[in-house]
Design a protein around this motif. Structure first.
Motif, PDB file in Angstrom:
ATOM      1  N   LEU A  25       0.639  -1.377   0.120  1.00 16.27           N
ATOM      2  CA  LEU A  25      -0.258  -0.181   0.267  1.00 16.27           C
ATOM      3  C   LEU A  25       1.209   1.332   0.077  1.00 16.27           C
ATOM      4  CD1 LEU A  25      -2.947  -1.003   2.254  1.00 16.27           C
ATOM      5  CD2 LEU A  25      -3.189   0.062  -0.104  1.00 16.27           C
ATOM      6  N   PRO A  26       2.084   1.295   1.309  1.00 14.65           N
ATOM      7  CA  PRO A  26       2.627   2.291   0.820  1.00 14.65           C
ATOM      8  C   PRO A  26       3.526   3.148  -0.337  1.00 14.65           C
ATOM      9  CG  PRO A  26       3.476   1.418   2.577  1.00 14.65           C
ATOM     10  CD  PRO A  26       1.954   0.758   2.254  1.00 14.65           C
ATOM     11  N   VAL A  27       4.089   1.911  -0.825  1.00 16.18           N
ATOM     12  CA  VAL A  27       4.508   1.548  -2.783  1.00 16.18           C
ATOM     13  C   VAL A  27       3.979   2.042  -2.537  1.00 16.18           C
ATOM     14  CG1 VAL A  27       6.495   0.084  -3.806  1.00 16.18           C
ATOM     15  CG2 VAL A  27       6.746   0.094  -1.033  1.00 16.18           C
ATOM     16  N   LEU A  28       2.661   1.573  -3.158  1.00 11.68           N
ATOM     17  CA  LEU A  28       1.657   1.846  -4.295  1.00 11.68           C
ATOM     18  C   LEU A  28       1.783   3.422  -4.257  1.00 11.68           C
ATOM     19  CD1 LEU A  28       0.019  -1.393  -5.137  1.00 11.68           C
ATOM     20  CD2 LEU A  28       2.397  -0.454  -6.101  1.00 11.68           C
ATOM     21  N   LEU A  29       0.945   3.430  -3.894  1.00  9.61           N
ATOM     22  CA  LEU A  29       0.354   4.988  -3.150  1.00  9.61           C
ATOM     23  C   LEU A  29       1.353   6.202  -3.068  1.00  9.61           C
ATOM     24  CD1 LEU A  29      -1.782   4.514   0.196  1.00  9.61           C
ATOM     25  CD2 LEU A  29      -2.639   4.937  -1.779  1.00  9.61           C
ATOM     26  N   THR A  30       2.690   5.802  -3.003  1.00  5.53           N
ATOM     27  CA  THR A  30       3.212   7.161  -3.677  1.00  5.53           C
ATOM     28  C   THR A  30       3.991   6.943  -5.446  1.00  5.53           C
ATOM     29  OG1 THR A  30       5.561   5.472  -3.143  1.00  5.53           O
ATOM     30  CG2 THR A  30       5.142   6.714  -1.305  1.00  5.53           C
ATOM     31  N   GLY A  31       2.853   7.463  -6.015  1.00  3.05           N
ATOM     32  CA  GLY A  31       2.950   8.243  -7.315  1.00  3.05           C
ATOM     33  C   GLY A  31       2.388   7.282  -8.187  1.00  3.05           C
ATOM     34  N   ARG A  32       1.307   5.936  -7.656  1.00  2.06           N
ATOM     35  CA  ARG A  32       1.330   4.286  -8.395  1.00  2.06           C
ATOM     36  C   ARG A  32       1.767   4.306  -9.489  1.00  2.06           C
ATOM     37  NH1 ARG A  32      -4.743   8.063  -9.317  1.00  2.06           N
ATOM     38  NH2 ARG A  32      -5.004   8.281  -7.296  1.00  2.06           N
ATOM     39  N   GLN A  33       3.009   3.893  -8.851  1.00  3.59           N
ATOM     40  CA  GLN A  33       3.757   2.653  -8.724  1.00  3.59           C
ATOM     41  C   GLN A  33       5.198   2.568  -8.154  1.00  3.59           C
ATOM     42  OE1 GLN A  33       6.055   5.389 -11.768  1.00  3.59           O
ATOM     43  NE2 GLN A  33       7.444   6.310 -10.902  1.00  3.59           N
ATOM     44  N   ILE A  34       5.772   1.596  -9.096  1.00  5.87           N
ATOM     45  CA  ILE A  34       6.824   0.972  -8.251  1.00  5.87           C
ATOM     46  C   ILE A  34       8.249   1.832  -8.649  1.00  5.87           C
ATOM     47  CG2 ILE A  34       7.852  -1.149  -7.537  1.00  5.87           C
ATOM     48  CD1 ILE A  34       5.369  -2.734  -7.527  1.00  5.87           C
ATOM     49  N   ALA A  35       8.541   2.013  -8.738  1.00  5.13           N
ATOM     50  CA  ALA A  35      10.473   2.195  -8.733  1.00  5.13           C
ATOM     51  C   ALA A  35      11.071   1.820  -8.550  1.00  5.13           C
ATOM     52  CB  ALA A  35      10.563   3.794  -7.867  1.00  5.13           C
ATOM     53  N   ARG A  36      12.429   2.173  -9.339  1.00  2.59           N
ATOM     54  CA  ARG A  36      13.738   0.835  -9.521  1.00  2.59           C
ATOM     55  C   ARG A  36      13.938   1.050  -8.200  1.00  2.59           C
ATOM     56  NH1 ARG A  36      14.827   2.591 -14.729  1.00  2.59           N
ATOM     57  NH2 ARG A  36      14.594   0.695 -16.368  1.00  2.59           N
ATOM     58  N   TRP A  37      14.185   1.925  -7.065  1.00  2.00           N
ATOM     59  CA  TRP A  37      14.747   1.394  -6.243  1.00  2.00           C
ATOM     60  C   TRP A  37      13.548   1.072  -4.915  1.00  2.00           C
ATOM     61  CZ3 TRP A  37      12.965   3.701  -1.429  1.00  2.00           C
ATOM     62  CH2 TRP A  37      11.403   4.032  -1.089  1.00  2.00           C
ATOM     63  N   GLU A  38      12.570   0.855  -4.987  1.00  2.23           N
ATOM     64  CA  GLU A  38      11.538   0.022  -4.405  1.00  2.23           C
ATOM     65  C   GLU A  38      11.763  -0.892  -4.535  1.00  2.23           C
ATOM     66  OE1 GLU A  38       8.138   3.295  -3.396  1.00  2.23           O
ATOM     67  OE2 GLU A  38       7.936   2.541  -5.617  1.00  2.23           O
ATOM     68  N   GLY A  39      12.005  -1.647  -6.106  1.00  2.00           N
ATOM     69  CA  GLY A  39      11.988  -2.846  -6.349  1.00  2.00           C
ATOM     70  C   GLY A  39      13.566  -3.784  -6.098  1.00  2.00           C
ATOM     71  N   ALA A  40      14.567  -2.820  -5.765  1.00  2.00           N
ATOM     72  CA  ALA A  40      15.883  -2.867  -5.464  1.00  2.00           C
ATOM     73  C   ALA A  40      15.379  -3.356  -4.101  1.00  2.00           C
ATOM     74  CB  ALA A  40      16.654  -1.799  -5.694  1.00  2.00           C
ATOM     75  N   LEU A  41      14.596  -2.343  -2.747  1.00  2.00           N
ATOM     76  CA  LEU A  41      14.554  -2.937  -1.629  1.00  2.00           C
ATOM     77  C   LEU A  41      13.685  -3.915  -1.428  1.00  2.00           C
ATOM     78  CD1 LEU A  41      14.753  -1.020   0.984  1.00  2.00           C
ATOM     79  CD2 LEU A  41      11.925  -0.052   0.821  1.00  2.00           C
ATOM     80  N   PHE A  42      12.456  -4.071  -2.537  1.00  2.00           N
ATOM     81  CA  PHE A  42      12.057  -5.785  -1.962  1.00  2.00           C
ATOM     82  C   PHE A  42      12.712  -6.881  -2.779  1.00  2.00           C
ATOM     83  CE2 PHE A  42       7.305  -4.389  -3.423  1.00  2.00           C
ATOM     84  CZ  PHE A  42       7.096  -3.753  -1.974  1.00  2.00           C
ATOM     85  N   LEU A  43      13.786  -6.513  -3.662  1.00  2.00           N
ATOM     86  CA  LEU A  43      14.449  -7.481  -3.492  1.00  2.00           C
ATOM     87  C   LEU A  43      15.335  -7.747  -1.612  1.00  2.00           C
ATOM     88  CD1 LEU A  43      15.397  -7.394  -7.029  1.00  2.00           C
ATOM     89  CD2 LEU A  43      14.524 -10.098  -5.820  1.00  2.00           C
ATOM     90  N   GLY A  44      15.891  -7.150  -1.585  1.00  2.00           N
ATOM     91  CA  GLY A  44      16.734  -6.753  -0.659  1.00  2.00           C
ATOM     92  C   GLY A  44      16.139  -7.578   0.741  1.00  2.00           C
ATOM     93  N   TYR A  45      14.610  -7.280   0.839  1.00  2.00           N
ATOM     94  CA  TYR A  45      13.941  -7.961   2.031  1.00  2.00           C
ATOM     95  C   TYR A  45      13.988  -9.140   2.013  1.00  2.00           C
ATOM     96  CZ  TYR A  45      12.799  -4.056   4.468  1.00  2.00           C
ATOM     97  OH  TYR A  45      13.069  -3.161   5.058  1.00  2.00           O
ATOM     98  N   TYR A  46      13.325 -10.063   0.551  1.00  2.00           N
ATOM     99  CA  TYR A  46      13.398 -11.253  -0.087  1.00  2.00           C
ATOM    100  C   TYR A  46      15.185 -11.644  -0.055  1.00  2.00           C
ATOM    101  CZ  TYR A  46      11.975 -15.816  -1.968  1.00  2.00           C
ATOM    102  OH  TYR A  46      11.761 -17.143  -2.097  1.00  2.00           O
ATOM    103  N   ALA A  47      15.805 -10.808  -0.221  1.00  2.00           N
ATOM    104  CA  ALA A  47      17.423 -11.899   0.368  1.00  2.00           C
ATOM    105  C   ALA A  47      17.595 -11.809   2.167  1.00  2.00           C
ATOM    106  CB  ALA A  47      18.746 -11.345   0.118  1.00  2.00           C
ATOM    107  N   ALA A  48      16.876 -10.727   2.535  1.00  2.00           N
ATOM    108  CA  ALA A  48      16.986 -11.362   4.294  1.00  2.00           C
ATOM    109  C   ALA A  48      16.084 -11.919   5.035  1.00  2.00           C
ATOM    110  CB  ALA A  48      16.492  -9.670   5.020  1.00  2.00           C
ATOM    111  N   TYR A  49      14.812 -11.930   4.161  1.00  2.00           N
ATOM    112  CA  TYR A  49      13.704 -12.806   4.395  1.00  2.00           C
ATOM    113  C   TYR A  49      14.590 -14.495   4.220  1.00  2.00           C
ATOM    114  CZ  TYR A  49       9.615 -15.891   4.307  1.00  2.00           C
ATOM    115  OH  TYR A  49       8.590 -16.820   4.803  1.00  2.00           O
TER     116      TYR A  49
END
Length: 363
Positions: A293-317
């Motif tokens: 929700l907060p990611v998509l509400l920031t401009g209604r898009q997933i930016a590249r840095w947010e994509g990198a953040l998601f990948l980092g969290y998956y690696a941490a998980y």
């Protein structure tokens, strides 16, 4: 030997992918030949086809007495879909999100995730709860079909262009061939799920980890390959809303369809939910859904840095799961750093971006 199990695992993945493709092709052509519109076929048969491997593996695991893999597969797939697939797709190209996803589909995904948590609190998914989830899936699908009939002509034309009936003289134009494709597809799904689950259990025993961890990682990633291919291809083609919609729709189906079917397959005894899933992983799945929700509400898009953040969290998980399975000495430090430093910084950043976006809109 372990390498033989690895070959069976690969064979299972291949059988699941080919079986899902044949099932979707045969069922789609058959549905079109009896008069269903491409729109309805696209929203039902084709949409569910990408989640067929998850259903086959989860139900197959229940029949094999590996209920932990069944639930772990669904929870792990949903975490993988958001963090890895959306993250990788956003790195390919920033993902534009349709407003309907924010207003309708993502709240449904959140509701389904919360419902799974509530139903699992007693340690099992009972047969009536599985039936209830399947009824919700039927109601949701029916709603989508009715809603989509009101779409514009251009939106309906997109389905007409992508999903076409077999032409006269085509090899798959005959009903017998279409039924044969469905039968072969189902057979491959059943066989592939059996090979995949069997190899996964062997991996778990050889590596000294639980069935739950294998279901959350290897099996979840393997059964999500159709979603990976669909979303990355859509992102490369510029169809960025499809990339996001595919992930959200798959997560909804995984909970309502996979867990529902697995609960029914488990029978009167119910589908057991491991305590580790209840104490940690289902909460992670819910948190990941909320993070959309907060990611998509920031401009209604997933930016590249947010994509990198998601990948980092998956690696941490995944790193956390491995450390916890091995009871490694670094687990405490790793958890403290994640909870005490990384998560607060991420939350503050997303809140600041959201407030900035709100000021731009209001200004």
């Amino acid at each position: 030997m372990l390498w033989i199990q690895f070959l069976w695992f690969l064979a299972g993945l291949a059988a699941l992918a080919i079986g899902a493709n044949l099932l979707v092709r045969g069922a789609s052509k058959l549905a079109l030949s009896v008069g269903l519109s491409p729109l309805v076929v696209g929203l039902t048969i084709v949409a569910f086809g990408t989640s067929a491997p998850e259903v086959a593996v989860s139900v197959g695991a229940v029949f094999d007495g590996q209920g932990d893999i069944a639930v772990g597969n669904v929870v792990g797939s949903n975490i993988f879909n958001v963090l890895f697939i959306l993250g990788a797709s956003a790195l390919v190209a920033p993902l534009v999100v349709h407003v309907q996803l924010i207003r309708q589909e993502i709240p449904v995904m959140l509701g389904a995730s919360a419902l799974l948590l509530v139903l699992a609190l007693d340690g099992s998914i009972r047969i009536w709860e599985g039936a209830f989830l399947l009824l919700l899936l039927l109601a949701y699908t029916s709603f989508l079909v009715v809603q989509s009939r009101r779409q514009s002509q251009s939106q309906s034309a997109q389905f007409d262009a992508e999903i076409r009936p077999a032409g006269p003289g085509a090899w798959d134009a005959r009903r017998a061939v279409q039924l044969g494709l469905i039968a072969v597809g189902l057979a491959l799904l059943v066989a592939g799920s059996d090979w995949l689950v069997g190899a996964s259990v062997a991996f778990a025993r050889a590596l000294g980890v639980s069935d739950v961890v294998i279901g959350l990682t290897i099996v979840a990633a393997g059964t999500s390959l159709p979603e990976v291919a669909t979303s990355l291809t859509a992102a490369l083609k510029g169809e960025r809303d499809i990339a996001v919609g595919n992930v959200v729709g798959s997560n909804i189906f995984n909970i309502l369809g996979c867990v529902g079917a697995s609960g029914l397959a488990a029978g009167a005894g119910g589908l057991a939910v491991a305590s580790s899933l209840l104490n940690f992983d289902i909460w992670v799945m819910l948190a990941v859904a909320l993070a959309c929700l907060p990611v998509l509400l920031t401009g209604r898009q997933i930016a590249r840095w947010e994509g990198a953040l998601f990948l980092g969290y998956y690696a941490a998980y995944v790193a956390y799961l491995i450390l916890a399975a091995q009871e490694h000495d670094a687990l405490g430090s790793f958890s403290a750093a994640t909870v005490g430093f990384v998560l607060p910084i991420t939350i503050v950043t997303l809140v600041v971006l959201w407030l900035k976006e709100e000021r731009v809109v209001s200004g």
